[in-house]
Design a protein around this motif. Structure first.
Motif, PDB file in Angstrom:
ATOM      1  N   VAL A 235      -3.950  13.271 -22.074  1.00 30.76           N
ATOM      2  CA  VAL A 235      -3.280  12.309 -21.197  1.00 30.76           C
ATOM      3  C   VAL A 235      -1.788  12.631 -21.104  1.00 30.76           C
ATOM      4  O   VAL A 235      -1.196  12.586 -20.019  1.00 30.76           O
ATOM      5  CB  VAL A 235      -3.495  10.874 -21.698  1.00 30.76           C
ATOM      6  CG1 VAL A 235      -2.731   9.882 -20.811  1.00 30.76           C
ATOM      7  CG2 VAL A 235      -4.971  10.520 -21.719  1.00 30.76           C
ATOM      8  N   ALA A 236      -1.181  12.967 -22.229  1.00 33.20           N
ATOM      9  CA  ALA A 236       0.241  13.314 -22.224  1.00 33.20           C
ATOM     10  C   ALA A 236       0.479  14.570 -21.395  1.00 33.20           C
ATOM     11  O   ALA A 236       1.432  14.641 -20.613  1.00 33.20           O
ATOM     12  CB  ALA A 236       0.742  13.515 -23.656  1.00 33.20           C
ATOM     13  N   ARG A 237      -0.387  15.572 -21.542  1.00 36.09           N
ATOM     14  CA  ARG A 237      -0.230  16.799 -20.759  1.00 36.09           C
ATOM     15  C   ARG A 237      -0.388  16.506 -19.259  1.00 36.09           C
ATOM     16  O   ARG A 237       0.359  17.036 -18.435  1.00 36.09           O
ATOM     17  CB  ARG A 237      -1.243  17.853 -21.211  1.00 36.09           C
ATOM     18  CG  ARG A 237      -1.047  18.331 -22.648  1.00 36.09           C
ATOM     19  CD  ARG A 237      -1.756  19.650 -22.899  1.00 36.09           C
ATOM     20  NE  ARG A 237      -3.189  19.575 -22.652  1.00 36.09           N
ATOM     21  CZ  ARG A 237      -4.100  19.291 -23.584  1.00 36.09           C
ATOM     22  NH1 ARG A 237      -3.707  19.052 -24.827  1.00 36.09           N
ATOM     23  NH2 ARG A 237      -5.387  19.259 -23.294  1.00 36.09           N
ATOM     24  N   ARG A 238      -1.359  15.658 -18.931  1.00 37.14           N
ATOM     25  CA  ARG A 238      -1.559  15.309 -17.525  1.00 37.14           C
ATOM     26  C   ARG A 238      -0.335  14.563 -16.975  1.00 37.14           C
ATOM     27  O   ARG A 238       0.076  14.809 -15.835  1.00 37.14           O
ATOM     28  CB  ARG A 238      -2.813  14.459 -17.373  1.00 37.14           C
ATOM     29  CG  ARG A 238      -3.140  14.116 -15.931  1.00 37.14           C
ATOM     30  CD  ARG A 238      -4.555  13.619 -15.775  1.00 37.14           C
ATOM     31  NE  ARG A 238      -4.813  12.390 -16.523  1.00 37.14           N
ATOM     32  CZ  ARG A 238      -5.597  12.307 -17.594  1.00 37.14           C
ATOM     33  NH1 ARG A 238      -6.195  13.390 -18.069  1.00 37.14           N
ATOM     34  NH2 ARG A 238      -5.781  11.161 -18.199  1.00 37.14           N
ATOM     35  N   ALA A 239       0.236  13.696 -17.774  1.00 38.82           N
ATOM     36  CA  ALA A 239       1.423  12.959 -17.334  1.00 38.82           C
ATOM     37  C   ALA A 239       2.576  13.912 -17.044  1.00 38.82           C
ATOM     38  O   ALA A 239       3.300  13.759 -16.052  1.00 38.82           O
ATOM     39  CB  ALA A 239       1.825  11.935 -18.396  1.00 38.82           C
ATOM     40  N   VAL A 240       2.746  14.921 -17.901  1.00 45.38           N
ATOM     41  CA  VAL A 240       3.830  15.886 -17.697  1.00 45.38           C
ATOM     42  C   VAL A 240       3.582  16.720 -16.453  1.00 45.38           C
ATOM     43  O   VAL A 240       4.517  17.012 -15.690  1.00 45.38           O
ATOM     44  CB  VAL A 240       3.995  16.783 -18.937  1.00 45.38           C
ATOM     45  CG1 VAL A 240       5.059  17.850 -18.691  1.00 45.38           C
ATOM     46  CG2 VAL A 240       4.392  15.953 -20.152  1.00 45.38           C
TER      47      VAL A 240
END
Length: 292
Positions: A235-240
């Motif tokens: 999720v964090a990677r997708r947000a970035v």
């Protein structure tokens, strides 16, 4: 200390109201930009009344008054959404949601007052800048509110170099947003033909803005590689990735509008992009600090 329960995904009110608050505040940024870009900033030349005699443009109705008055009316929609959100948050029994909903609710009348001051000061560019920045901050709070529905504040958050890089990226985002408002304050779209500009050199400010944008993009790319190297959450990677895509789009619009003498349509899209950048930068920081 007991951690607050997460709300069920079948919740009927808080989630739609949270999204309504986020979307409505993004719309407010765009409509506020339309007021300025169409030269309608003083379409209602007084505040809180429109023309000194009436709260509506009655007796002085033209396109500029209609645009400015329409933007003011959006405030009532935001108030209704904010009050409903606060009531629903209060009924949830969650103190974290109550606090965030209260901030959202208080932010709307505060914005209305700042908007009134911009009118009473003949669209002083520094106050106009603050007016926009407050809207962008409210957008960030709305994103946090939506996150808290399913992820109550944990007793501890992630710390370390990656979190520090996320904070640096978030700070760079706000530097970019602020410098962007200063660039606007030096440019041609004042909101009214007689409104003052901030007196700074648009060329030098545009160069500064481009420099901090490159810093912002570089930090975002670095954060993405750091998450990949350390096994950061999907999720964090997708947000970035979403944030990076918005930066590229914003950069493209910014360069095109600069070299085409700032057409109002592109400037309007650039303002929408600023609202989305605020939302995405907040999302990135939350997901990195509080990995699922």
């Amino acid at each position: 200390m007991t951690r607050p329960r997460a709300l069920p995904r079948t919740d009927r009110w808080l989630r739609p109201l949270g999204w309504a608050s986020l979307v409505a505040n993004c719309v407010l940024v765009v409509t506020g930009g339309a007021v300025r870009l169409t030269g309608s900033g003083l379409g209602c030349p007084t505040w809180p009344r429109c023309n000194g005699r009436s709260f509506t443009p009655h007796g002085a109705y033209d396109i500029h008054a209609a645009i400015e008055f329409g933007n003011r009316m959006l405030t009532f929609v935001l108030v209704a959404v904010a009050v409903a959100t606060f009531v629903a948050a209060w009924q949830s029994g969650r103190r974290d949601l109550r606090r965030l909903a209260l901030v959202l609710a208080l932010g709307i009348p505060a914005q209305a007052v700042i908007g009134g001051i911009t009118v009473l000061t003949d669209l002083n560019p520094w106050i106009v800048s603050f007016h926009l920045l407050c809207s962008l901050a409210i957008i960030g709070v709305a994103v946090l509110f939506l996150h808290r529905l399913d992820h109550p504040a944990p007793p501890a958050v992630a710390a370390g170099p990656v979190t520090g890089l996320a904070w640096a990226t978030f700070a760079a985002a706000w530097v970019v947003l602020y410098v962007g408002t200063v660039v606007t304050g030096s440019g041609p779209h004042a909101g009214d033909v007689d409104s003052p500009r901030n007196g700074l050199d648009p060329l030098q400010l545009s160069q500064l803005h481009a420099d901090v944008v490159f810093l912002f993009v570089g930090l975002t790319v670095g954060l993405l590689f750091a998450l990949l190297a350390t096994g950061g959450s999907p999720v964090a990677r997708r947000a970035v990735v979403v944030l990076l895509a918005l930066e590229v789009g914003q950069g493209a619009i910014g360069f095109v509008q600069y070299f085409t003498d700032l057409p109002i349509v592109l400037v309007g899209f650039h303002m929408l992009g600023a609202a989305l950048i605020s939302a995405a930068a907040t999302w990135v920081l939350i997901e990195v600090r509080e990995p699922a």
